[in-house]
Design an enzyme around this catalytic site. Structure first.
Site, short mmCIF file in Angstrom:
data_model
loop_
_atom_site.label_atom_id
_atom_site.label_comp_id
_atom_site.label_asym_id
_atom_site.label_seq_id
_atom_site.Cartn_x
_atom_site.Cartn_y
_atom_site.Cartn_z
N ILE A 1 0.83 -1.21 -0.12
CA ILE A 1 -0.13 -0.04 -0.01
C ILE A 1 0.96 1.18 0.15
O ILE A 1 1.56 1.63 0.92
CB ILE A 1 -1.01 0.04 1.25
CG1 ILE A 1 -1.70 -1.37 1.11
CG2 ILE A 1 -1.78 1.19 1.23
CD1 ILE A 1 -2.34 -1.55 2.34
N GLU A 2 1.03 2.01 -1.03
CA GLU A 2 1.94 3.06 -1.27
C GLU A 2 1.42 4.30 -0.91
O GLU A 2 0.13 4.25 -0.41
CB GLU A 2 2.37 2.85 -2.81
CG GLU A 2 3.24 1.71 -3.39
CD GLU A 2 3.88 1.59 -4.46
OE1 GLU A 2 3.52 2.61 -5.34
OE2 GLU A 2 4.66 1.01 -4.81
N CYS B 1 4.73 -2.46 2.80
CA CYS B 1 4.67 -3.70 2.02
C CYS B 1 3.92 -4.77 2.28
O CYS B 1 3.35 -4.82 3.43
CB CYS B 1 6.04 -4.32 2.36
SG CYS B 1 7.63 -3.25 2.02
N GLU C 1 4.20 -7.89 2.81
CA GLU C 1 4.30 -8.99 3.92
C GLU C 1 3.91 -8.46 5.20
O GLU C 1 3.18 -9.04 6.27
CB GLU C 1 5.75 -9.10 4.09
CG GLU C 1 6.43 -9.74 2.82
CD GLU C 1 6.94 -8.64 1.62
OE1 GLU C 1 6.29 -7.82 1.36
OE2 GLU C 1 8.03 -9.00 1.25
N CYS D 1 10.95 -5.93 6.21
CA CYS D 1 10.01 -6.70 6.23
C CYS D 1 10.57 -8.17 6.90
O CYS D 1 9.92 -8.96 7.72
CB CYS D 1 9.49 -7.19 5.07
SG CYS D 1 8.34 -6.03 4.49
N1 THU Z 1 7.37 -4.13 -1.63
C1 THU Z 1 6.78 -5.07 -0.91
O1 THU Z 1 5.63 -4.99 -0.87
N2 THU Z 1 7.41 -5.96 -0.20
C2 THU Z 1 8.85 -6.21 -0.33
O2 THU Z 1 9.37 -6.79 0.59
C3 THU Z 1 9.58 -5.35 -1.20
C4 THU Z 1 9.01 -4.07 -2.01
C5 THU Z 1 6.73 -3.15 -2.26
C6 THU Z 1 6.84 -1.67 -1.76
C7 THU Z 1 6.59 -0.81 -2.80
O3 THU Z 1 5.14 -0.54 -2.66
C8 THU Z 1 6.85 -1.60 -4.23
O4 THU Z 1 7.29 -2.91 -3.50
C9 THU Z 1 8.44 -1.08 -4.71
O5 THU Z 1 9.29 -1.08 -3.60
#
Ligand code: THU
EC number: 3.5.4.5
Length: 133
Positions: A45-46, A55, A57, A91
């Protein structure tokens, strides 16, 4: 505890469609099997401020713990590219709070390929509560 791997993969894949990633366009889906027998999903969720991005996880783990789960027995992490998923360092540290050394980590991609690890393989020398004794 019996792990229904296919079910975990399916839930992570389905969850990935809900990823909110308008900035990176990198979609991530996670599914975790917990000690209470329940499965929780999570997505990335950015945020426009970037630093507040959560992230997939951590989303899954925070959902699970907030609903009473104590331990994660297995996790599937997938993403929308052909590259294998790799949990970021933050994470891994959060996972280490709720995953035992032998908990199972499946790292997948969008082609149904996956690699299987134990948690200690992906975070050797983890800092934990034992270091503060
Ligand atoms: N991201 C994850 O959801 N999990 C990770 O362990 C690596 C990165 C997401 C964060 C962001 O929304 C996108 O991937 C690029 O970094």
């Amino acid at each position: 505890m019996e792990i229904n791997e296919q079910q975990l993969f399916d839930i992570a894949d389905k969850a990935m469609n809900n990823a909110y990633a308008p900035y990176s366009h990198y979609q991530v889906g996670a599914a975790i099997l917990c000690d209470n027998g329940k499965i929780y999903s999570g997505v990335n969720i950015e945020n426009a401020s970037f630093g507040l991005t959560n992230c997939a996880e951590r989303t899954a783990i925070f959902k699970a713990v907030s609903e009473g789960a104590k331990q994660v027995k297995a996790i599937v992490i997938t993403n929308g590219t052909e590259e294998m998923s790799k949990p970021c360092g933050a994470c891994r540290q959060v996972m280490s709070e709720f995953m035992g050394s032998d908990a199972i980590v499946f790292l997948a991609n969008n082609r149904n390929d996956y690699e299987q690890y134990t948690f200690k393989q992906i975070l050797p020398l983890a800092f934990s509560d034992e270091d503060m004794n």
